[in-house]
Structure formats: structure tokens, C-alpha cells
Design an enzyme around this catalytic site. Structure first.
Site, PDB file in Angstrom:
ATOM      1  CD  GLU A  16      -2.658  -1.412   2.444  1.00 14.93           C
ATOM      2  OE1 GLU A  16      -3.548  -0.382   2.793  1.00 14.93           O
ATOM      3  OE2 GLU A  16      -2.478  -2.591   3.273  1.00 14.93           O
ATOM      4  CB  SER A 152      -5.843  -0.759   0.302  1.00 15.89           C
ATOM      5  OG  SER A 152      -5.302   0.258   0.940  1.00 15.89           O
ATOM      6  CE1 TYR A 222      -7.053   4.294  -1.314  1.00 13.27           C
ATOM      7  CE2 TYR A 222      -6.687   2.053  -1.695  1.00 13.27           C
ATOM      8  CZ  TYR A 222      -6.791   3.071  -0.855  1.00 13.27           C
ATOM      9  OH  TYR A 222      -6.921   2.810   0.468  1.00 13.27           O
ATOM     10  NE  ARG A 261     -12.372   2.760   6.521  1.00 13.76           N
ATOM     11  CZ  ARG A 261     -11.169   2.321   6.053  1.00 13.76           C
ATOM     12  NH1 ARG A 261     -10.358   3.225   5.683  1.00 13.76           N
ATOM     13  NH2 ARG A 261     -10.972   1.048   5.952  1.00 13.76           N
ATOM     14  CG  ASP A 263     -14.466  -0.407   6.570  1.00 12.43           C
ATOM     15  OD1 ASP A 263     -14.437   0.812   6.415  1.00 12.43           O
ATOM     16  OD2 ASP A 263     -13.313  -0.984   6.271  1.00 12.43           O
ATOM     17  CD  GLU A 276     -11.300  -4.877   6.638  1.00 15.11           C
ATOM     18  OE1 GLU A 276     -10.388  -4.060   6.463  1.00 15.11           O
ATOM     19  OE2 GLU A 276     -11.685  -5.881   6.057  1.00 15.11           O
ATOM     20  CG  ASN A 278      -7.508   1.406   8.233  1.00 15.28           C
ATOM     21  OD1 ASN A 278      -6.526   1.865   8.861  1.00 15.28           O
ATOM     22  ND2 ASN A 278      -7.519   0.709   7.125  1.00 15.28           N
ATOM     23  N   GLY A 282      -7.044   5.651   5.211  1.00 14.33           N
ATOM     24  CA  GLY A 282      -6.525   6.464   4.117  1.00 14.33           C
ATOM     25  C   GLY A 282      -7.196   7.760   4.021  1.00 14.33           C
TER      26      GLY A 282
END
Length: 316
Positions: A16, A152, A222, A261, A263, A276, A278, A282
């Protein structure tokens, strides 16, 4: 007043790297707009000497994957006593391992899609086809396969037919030695940022994710134009509240700090399912955290400038 000097750590050697560099550049520009002196540092062999000789007032970890999220870089910062924005090394390790995060949230009573975790060695020693058949018998179809660690959506594969499973498993193993096979839940996919203010984690408005391909994979994440985002998410008030509560619970239960963050999926019956979390989300032009921050009525620079100040106070 002398503004602090901040080192934004980005890049690294994980899969990443490119995403991390994009996050680092955007964050650096946002912090400079707040009047901070910002330096962008790659996490290479010269990092330790640089931290010692140029010692910043604080560091911000904008690394994705590998050492930036598994707690390694955070451990180095802690040993050198450099204040930094983000989760501690121990919290990073818990969040980095997806099965661990799912198990913690499940034990606390939060819904998460059923899953199994198997290393590559199990398929080699017991016979790949037999193990794959057992996975389908246990979880059913469709499934999503993903490396047990990483971000990612690299290596993530959706499987709707058992015939697709062997190739999907091989693709997943390209990014890790252990695979998390999870029952695919259909519904509204959301990302919920959590930011600590005055020491208390607060959920920002959820961002709804609608990928053109139907799967929110690396390309959809992305590449501008391949995913539609709705901020705030188009959810009933009760569901919006529930995803916010889930994100704050994940932040607390996993021992995260400053910003995270989560999800999640909201299924048709309104059930909120944890996917999950993070610990170093990002911050690119297509990332959901900056969208949530703007929807909340503030800016990326203002949020992180406040977190920098908190990190410096925390070290004192």
C-alpha cells in the site's frame, strides 16, 4: 506562538506504499494550511537517525499496511519517546489482525459475518479441495476471501460459485499466508470515522459506499469515478445511530486512539454487521475519512492539528 514541527510518516515498503504516499501528501498540505511546519518522511533505513537528529515535536503515522499498521513503527516511536498521532503499538496489533478484531466485537455482542481462518499450510497438508469443500459446507455461498491482515482490500475476492474458489484462494494467498473466509452479507456498505475530541471518541457521519462493480476492491477504492459515495449515508435514523455506536465500540474495545475507521454492512433487515477496523485510515482524494470530516463541518487540517496538539500534551 511557535507552531510545532510535525513529521508525517508515509510510504514504507508495503503493498500500500502508493496509497500511503497520497495520504501523506494530502495530510501534509492540510496541516501546512493550519500554520504547522511539516516535513514528509519516508519510513526507510534512515528513519531512526532522522528521528534522533531532527527530532520533530510530533509525528503523524500516515502509513498503510505492514509496519505502519501492525504496531512496528509505533513501537519505534514509543522507544524513542517521540509523540505521535494515532493508535498505540498494542492497539494497532489488535486491529491489524482481522479475525482478532472480529472475535473481540463478537464477544462483546456485536454482529459480524460468520468466518473461518486458515493458513496456507492447512491446504497443503490436508488437501486443498477437501478444505475448500469444507469451507463451503460450513459457511455456504457467496463468500468473501481476504488476507487475515492488510488493508485497501488487496487480495479480497468475492466468490459466488464454488468453481471460483480455488483461483480466488490463490489470489488471496498472494498477499498473505493466512486467509479469512467470511460469509458475504448483502446490504448498504458504510465506513464510519471516529475522532477523539477532549479524550472521548465521537463517530462522524457514516459514508455510504456504492462501487460501480458491486465490489469495493482496491481499484474501486482508489480510482476516481468508479465508486459513488454518499455523505451522510442514506440510512434511516436508527441505522445511522447504530453504525455510529458500533464504530465507537470498536474504537474502545480494541484500544484504538485519536482516529480510526470502522467498515460495516447494514443488511436489509436493519442488522448492522461489523466487517473490520482500520487504525490508520486512508486520507486520499477518494478516501472516506476526509469526506466524513467535511460532512461534520470541519476540515482535515483542523482535525489533525488538534490531534497533534493532543499527542504533544499526552507525552508531557
Amino acid at each position: 506562538m511557535v507552531m510545532p514541527t510535525v513529521a508525517v510518516l508515509a510510504g514504507g515498503l508495503s503493498h500500500e506504499r502508493d496509497v500511503s504516499l497520497r495520504s501523506g501528501r494530502r495530510l501534509s498540505a492540510a496541516l501546512r494550511e493550519q500554520g504547522l511546519t511539516v516535513e514528509e518522511w519516508d519510513t526507510d533505513a534512515g528513519l531512526l537517525d532522522r528521528l534522533r537528529s531532527e527530532r520533530p515535536d510530533a509525528a503523524v503515522v500516515a502509513l498503510h499496511g505492514g509496519q505502519g499498521e501492525n504496531g512496528s513503527v509505533q513501537t519505534v516511536l514509543e522507544m524513542l519517546k517521540v509523540p505521535y498521532v494515532g493508535t498505540s503499538s498494542r492497539g494497532c496489533r489488535r486491529a491489524w489482525d482481522k479475525p482478532t478484531a472480529k472475535a473481540v466485537l463478537s464477544a462483546a455482542g456485536y454482529a459480524t459475518p460468520d468466518w473461518v481462518v486458515l493458513p496456507h499450510s492447512t491446504f497443503r497438508e490436508l488437501g486443498a479441495q477437501g478444505v475448500l469443500d469444507a469451507i463451503v459446507d460450513h459457511l455456504g455461498l457467496p463468500l468473501i476471501l481476504k488476507p487475515d491482515q492488510g488493508g485497501s482490500a488487496l487480495g479480497a475476492q468475492v466468490v459466488r460459485d464454488a468453481a471460483e474458489l480455488p483461483a480466488a484462494m490463490v489470489g488471496c494467498f498472494a498477499y498473505g499466508d493466512t486467509v479469512l473466509a467470511e460469509r458475504l452479507v448483502e446490504g448498504v456498505e458504510v465506513a464510519v470515522a471516529v475522532v477523539e475530541r477532549d479524550g472521548e471518541p465521537e463517530a462522524l457521519p457514516a459514508v455510504e459506499i456504492v462501487p460501480e462493480s458491486g465490489v469495493y476492491d482496491y481499484t474501486s477504492r482508489y480510482t476516481a469515478g468508479l465508486t459513488d459515495f454518499f455523505a451522510p449515508a442514506r440510512l434511516p435514523e436508527e441505522s445511522a445511530k447504530a453504525v455510529g455506536e458500533l464504530a465507537v465500540a470498536a474504537h474502545k474495545l480494541l484500544g484504538l486512539r485519536d482516529i480510526s475507521r470502522t467498515d460495516a454492512i447494514v443488511s436489509a433487515d436493519g442488522t448492522v454487521q461489523f466487517l473490520e477496523v482500520n487504525s490508520s485510515p486512508g486520507l486520499t482524494e477518494t478516501s472516506t475519512v476526509p469526506m466524513a470530516i467535511e460532512t461534520a463541518g470541519t476540515s482535515l487540517g483542523a482535525v489533525f492539528a488538534d490531534l497533534v496538539a493532543r499527542a504533544i500534551r499526552r507525552s508531557a
